[in-house]
Design a protein around this motif. Structure first.
Motif, PDB file in Angstrom:
ATOM      1  N   ASP A 130      -6.269   2.052  -3.489  1.00  0.00           N
ATOM      2  CA  ASP A 130      -7.317   2.668  -4.305  1.00  0.00           C
ATOM      3  C   ASP A 130      -6.948   4.065  -4.779  1.00  0.00           C
ATOM      4  OD1 ASP A 130      -7.421   3.961  -1.902  1.00  0.00           O
ATOM      5  OD2 ASP A 130      -9.547   3.629  -1.523  1.00  0.00           O
ATOM      6  N   ASN A 131      -5.713   4.480  -4.544  1.00  0.00           N
ATOM      7  CA  ASN A 131      -5.291   5.802  -4.995  1.00  0.00           C
ATOM      8  C   ASN A 131      -3.789   5.796  -5.256  1.00  0.00           C
ATOM      9  OD1 ASN A 131      -5.134   8.513  -5.603  1.00  0.00           O
ATOM     10  ND2 ASN A 131      -5.167   9.192  -3.475  1.00  0.00           N
ATOM     11  N   LYS A 132      -3.410   5.159  -6.350  1.00  0.00           N
ATOM     12  CA  LYS A 132      -1.993   5.055  -6.684  1.00  0.00           C
ATOM     13  C   LYS A 132      -1.495   6.255  -7.481  1.00  0.00           C
ATOM     14  CE  LYS A 132      -2.799   0.946  -8.378  1.00  0.00           C
ATOM     15  NZ  LYS A 132      -2.631  -0.359  -9.049  1.00  0.00           N
ATOM     16  N   ALA A 133      -2.406   6.962  -8.149  1.00  0.00           N
ATOM     17  CA  ALA A 133      -2.022   8.112  -8.963  1.00  0.00           C
ATOM     18  C   ALA A 133      -1.956   9.350  -8.086  1.00  0.00           C
ATOM     19  CB  ALA A 133      -3.011   8.300 -10.107  1.00  0.00           C
ATOM     20  N   LYS A 134      -0.955   9.408  -7.236  1.00  0.00           N
ATOM     21  CA  LYS A 134      -0.807  10.512  -6.306  1.00  0.00           C
ATOM     22  C   LYS A 134       0.674  10.779  -6.115  1.00  0.00           C
ATOM     23  CE  LYS A 134      -0.604   7.689  -2.129  1.00  0.00           C
ATOM     24  NZ  LYS A 134      -1.133   7.463  -0.774  1.00  0.00           N
ATOM     25  N   PRO A 135       1.038  11.918  -5.537  1.00  0.00           N
ATOM     26  CA  PRO A 135       2.458  12.189  -5.278  1.00  0.00           C
ATOM     27  C   PRO A 135       3.060  11.140  -4.358  1.00  0.00           C
ATOM     28  CG  PRO A 135       1.142  14.180  -5.040  1.00  0.00           C
ATOM     29  CD  PRO A 135       0.174  13.044  -5.155  1.00  0.00           C
ATOM     30  N   THR A 136       4.353  10.947  -4.464  1.00  0.00           N
ATOM     31  CA  THR A 136       5.024   9.969  -3.608  1.00  0.00           C
ATOM     32  C   THR A 136       4.684  10.239  -2.145  1.00  0.00           C
ATOM     33  OG1 THR A 136       7.026  11.327  -3.479  1.00  0.00           O
ATOM     34  CG2 THR A 136       6.941   9.647  -5.201  1.00  0.00           C
ATOM     35  N   PRO A 137       4.417   9.197  -1.367  1.00  0.00           N
ATOM     36  CA  PRO A 137       3.973   9.360   0.013  1.00  0.00           C
ATOM     37  C   PRO A 137       5.123   9.647   0.977  1.00  0.00           C
ATOM     38  CG  PRO A 137       4.083   7.045  -0.543  1.00  0.00           C
ATOM     39  CD  PRO A 137       4.412   7.793  -1.807  1.00  0.00           C
ATOM     40  N   ALA A 138       4.771   9.982   2.192  1.00  0.00           N
ATOM     41  CA  ALA A 138       5.770  10.298   3.215  1.00  0.00           C
ATOM     42  C   ALA A 138       6.491   9.058   3.737  1.00  0.00           C
ATOM     43  CB  ALA A 138       5.123  11.046   4.369  1.00  0.00           C
ATOM     44  N   LEU A 139       5.901   7.889   3.521  1.00  0.00           N
ATOM     45  CA  LEU A 139       6.564   6.612   3.803  1.00  0.00           C
ATOM     46  C   LEU A 139       6.640   5.833   2.508  1.00  0.00           C
ATOM     47  CD1 LEU A 139       4.660   5.408   7.023  1.00  0.00           C
ATOM     48  CD2 LEU A 139       7.006   6.283   6.949  1.00  0.00           C
ATOM     49  N   TYR A 140       7.738   5.120   2.295  1.00  0.00           N
ATOM     50  CA  TYR A 140       7.796   4.235   1.134  1.00  0.00           C
ATOM     51  C   TYR A 140       8.183   2.838   1.602  1.00  0.00           C
ATOM     52  CZ  TYR A 140      12.936   4.606   1.100  1.00  0.00           C
ATOM     53  OH  TYR A 140      14.269   4.558   1.441  1.00  0.00           O
ATOM     54  N   PRO A 141       7.683   1.807   0.925  1.00  0.00           N
ATOM     55  CA  PRO A 141       7.982   0.439   1.356  1.00  0.00           C
ATOM     56  C   PRO A 141       9.372  -0.006   0.935  1.00  0.00           C
ATOM     57  CG  PRO A 141       6.606   0.401  -0.586  1.00  0.00           C
ATOM     58  CD  PRO A 141       6.736   1.841  -0.192  1.00  0.00           C
ATOM     59  N   VAL A 142      10.029  -0.707   1.836  1.00  0.00           N
ATOM     60  CA  VAL A 142      11.296  -1.357   1.526  1.00  0.00           C
ATOM     61  C   VAL A 142      11.023  -2.791   1.094  1.00  0.00           C
ATOM     62  CG1 VAL A 142      13.518  -2.106   2.480  1.00  0.00           C
ATOM     63  CG2 VAL A 142      12.576   0.132   3.081  1.00  0.00           C
ATOM     64  N   ASN A 143      10.035  -3.383   1.717  1.00  0.00           N
ATOM     65  CA  ASN A 143       9.507  -4.682   1.300  1.00  0.00           C
ATOM     66  C   ASN A 143       8.069  -4.748   1.801  1.00  0.00           C
ATOM     67  OD1 ASN A 143       9.632  -5.560   4.089  1.00  0.00           O
ATOM     68  ND2 ASN A 143      11.790  -6.030   3.768  1.00  0.00           N
ATOM     69  N   GLU A 144       7.483  -5.919   1.834  1.00  0.00           N
ATOM     70  CA  GLU A 144       6.059  -6.012   2.164  1.00  0.00           C
ATOM     71  C   GLU A 144       5.738  -5.679   3.614  1.00  0.00           C
ATOM     72  OE1 GLU A 144       4.823  -9.850   0.881  1.00  0.00           O
ATOM     73  OE2 GLU A 144       4.796  -9.285  -1.234  1.00  0.00           O
ATOM     74  N   LYS A 145       6.747  -5.626   4.477  1.00  0.00           N
ATOM     75  CA  LYS A 145       6.472  -5.360   5.882  1.00  0.00           C
ATOM     76  C   LYS A 145       7.334  -4.241   6.468  1.00  0.00           C
ATOM     77  CE  LYS A 145       5.202 -10.205   6.738  1.00  0.00           C
ATOM     78  NZ  LYS A 145       5.761 -10.814   5.533  1.00  0.00           N
ATOM     79  N   THR A 146       8.115  -3.592   5.639  1.00  0.00           N
ATOM     80  CA  THR A 146       9.039  -2.577   6.132  1.00  0.00           C
ATOM     81  C   THR A 146       8.834  -1.263   5.396  1.00  0.00           C
ATOM     82  OG1 THR A 146      10.686  -4.299   6.526  1.00  0.00           O
ATOM     83  CG2 THR A 146      11.471  -2.040   6.568  1.00  0.00           C
ATOM     84  N   SER A 148      10.139   3.023   5.166  1.00  0.00           N
ATOM     85  CA  SER A 148      11.128   4.026   5.528  1.00  0.00           C
ATOM     86  C   SER A 148      10.525   5.412   5.399  1.00  0.00           C
ATOM     87  CB  SER A 148      12.355   3.939   4.614  1.00  0.00           C
ATOM     88  OG  SER A 148      13.260   2.951   5.025  1.00  0.00           O
ATOM     89  N   ALA A 149      10.950   6.310   6.267  1.00  0.00           N
ATOM     90  CA  ALA A 149      10.580   7.714   6.108  1.00  0.00           C
ATOM     91  C   ALA A 149      11.144   8.203   4.779  1.00  0.00           C
ATOM     92  CB  ALA A 149      11.132   8.533   7.269  1.00  0.00           C
ATOM     93  N   ASN A 150      10.338   8.922   4.018  1.00  0.00           N
ATOM     94  CA  ASN A 150      10.717   9.299   2.661  1.00  0.00           C
ATOM     95  C   ASN A 150      11.598  10.548   2.651  1.00  0.00           C
ATOM     96  OD1 ASN A 150      10.882   9.601  -0.096  1.00  0.00           O
ATOM     97  ND2 ASN A 150       8.709   9.306  -0.463  1.00  0.00           N
ATOM     98  N   VAL A 151      12.781  10.406   3.231  1.00  0.00           N
ATOM     99  CA  VAL A 151      13.763  11.485   3.207  1.00  0.00           C
ATOM    100  C   VAL A 151      14.135  11.819   1.763  1.00  0.00           C
ATOM    101  CG1 VAL A 151      16.099  12.142   3.909  1.00  0.00           C
ATOM    102  CG2 VAL A 151      14.642  10.885   5.486  1.00  0.00           C
ATOM    103  N   ILE A 152      14.060  10.827   0.892  1.00  0.00           N
ATOM    104  CA  ILE A 152      14.400  11.041  -0.512  1.00  0.00           C
ATOM    105  C   ILE A 152      13.526  12.137  -1.113  1.00  0.00           C
ATOM    106  CG2 ILE A 152      14.474   9.977  -2.790  1.00  0.00           C
ATOM    107  CD1 ILE A 152      14.938   7.285  -1.372  1.00  0.00           C
ATOM    108  N   ILE A 222      19.218  19.525   3.314  1.00  0.00           N
ATOM    109  CA  ILE A 222      18.286  18.398   3.369  1.00  0.00           C
ATOM    110  C   ILE A 222      18.239  17.801   4.769  1.00  0.00           C
ATOM    111  CG2 ILE A 222      17.934  16.019   2.574  1.00  0.00           C
ATOM    112  CD1 ILE A 222      19.031  17.009  -0.178  1.00  0.00           C
ATOM    113  N   ASP A 223      19.398  17.589   5.365  1.00  0.00           N
ATOM    114  CA  ASP A 223      19.439  17.010   6.707  1.00  0.00           C
ATOM    115  C   ASP A 223      18.698  17.879   7.710  1.00  0.00           C
ATOM    116  OD1 ASP A 223      20.865  14.856   5.800  1.00  0.00           O
ATOM    117  OD2 ASP A 223      22.790  15.472   6.657  1.00  0.00           O
ATOM    118  N   ARG A 227      15.672  15.354   8.271  1.00  0.00           N
ATOM    119  CA  ARG A 227      16.212  14.262   9.068  1.00  0.00           C
ATOM    120  C   ARG A 227      16.274  14.637  10.545  1.00  0.00           C
ATOM    121  NH1 ARG A 227      18.491  10.377   6.644  1.00  0.00           N
ATOM    122  NH2 ARG A 227      19.538  11.530   5.007  1.00  0.00           N
ATOM    123  N   GLY A 228      15.803  13.728  11.386  1.00  0.00           N
ATOM    124  CA  GLY A 228      15.875  13.928  12.822  1.00  0.00           C
ATOM    125  C   GLY A 228      16.839  12.958  13.457  1.00  0.00           C
TER     126      GLY A 228
END
Length: 267
Positions: A130-146, A148-152, A222-223, A227-228
């Motif tokens: 319900d809120n897609k118009a927002k800055p990229t989130p801290a997690l991004y999906p790799v697929n429907e169940k995975t 990743s931490a948004n290091v990018i 960046i690291d 990155r931890g």
């Protein structure tokens, strides 16, 4: 609940490999990163809502290895460039999200309870239907169940290049998602698939050379900021940079692969 993986990725000039660093309550591991998949449905549909259109790039003419370009996903078109220091989460909330939604004791109930009680923070951390118009989130999906931490995004914020983040995320999501059906135990096949995807179906999504070069030049910075040593430490840094104060918690910088102690299985 959700599979999770360390936010490692490949730009044209930065070749590193993704690493499984944790598992859900069902002990799911990332299929493309090693281990075996015991995919279970995400009950709530809330932690990751992948509303982005499929087929974010033209389909390949022929199947190559285990590549399936119908699995391609990307960020919703409404998503905007990342922001830092949004002050929507405390460091305690970031840690609590990881426990409630991504940890080994996480369930649909614990995740839903946390998100209902911490909506603003949760919406900053993960995609929201319900809120897609927002800055990229801290997690991004790799697929429907995975996820990743948004290091990018964290990384490009660190080097003041937020405009590079969405192309980089879409490129990463593309080549990882189209290879999601590769044999979890066949790293060579997965690597070959991702290489083919980068050179074919996902090629038009690749970030510019300017973005590649900026990331390479700022990799040490960046690291340290994003990155931890394992998933939880990486997610804590990314979450605090993007959704918290803008300053990552002080932990040791991670490496480009998980240690055996960090891996859910295989990897």
């Amino acid at each position: 609940m959700l599979k999770k993986s360390l936010g490692l990725f490949v730009f044209s000039g930065l070749v590193v490999s993704a690493a499984v660093v944790g598992c859900s309550v069902e002990a799911i591991v990332t299929p493309t990163d090693g281990g075996t998949a015991t995919d279970a449905a995400v009950d709530t549909g809330k932690p990751v809502t992948v509303d982005a259109a499929k087929d974010v790039a033209p389909k390949s003419d022929a199947a190559v290895s285990c590549l399936d370009d119908t699995l391609a996903i990307g960020m919703p078109a409404e998503t905007t460039a990342p922001k830092s220091a949004q002050a929507l989460c405390t460091s305690t909330q970031v840690t609590a999200f990881a426990t409630a939604c991504l940890g080994t004791t996480a369930t649909a109930a614990t995740c839903t309870e946390f998100m209902d009680a911490n909506k603003a923070c949760s919406d900053c951390i993960q995609l929201s239907a319900d809120n897609k118009a927002k800055p990229t989130p801290a997690l991004y999906p790799v697929n429907e169940k995975t996820v990743s931490a948004n290091v990018i995004s964290c990384g490009f914020l660190t080097i003041s290049k937020p405009e590079c983040a969405i192309p980089a995320i879409n490129y990463t999501m593309c080549y990882r998602s189209v290879c999601g059906d590769c044999d979890a135990n066949d790293k060579a096949a997965s690597d070959a698939c991702q290489k083919e995807a980068k050179e074919g179906v996902c090629k038009t999504l690749a970030p510019t050379k300017e973005c590649d070069d900026a990331y390479a030049a700022g990799k040490t910075q960046i690291d340290a900021a994003c990155r931890g040593a394992d998933f939880n430490a990486t997610f804590a840094k990314v979450g605090n940079v993007m959704c918290g104060t803008g300053v990552a918690p002080v932990t040791d910088a991670g490496t480009d692969s998980a240690t055996p102690a960090d891996a859910a299985s295989g990897g």
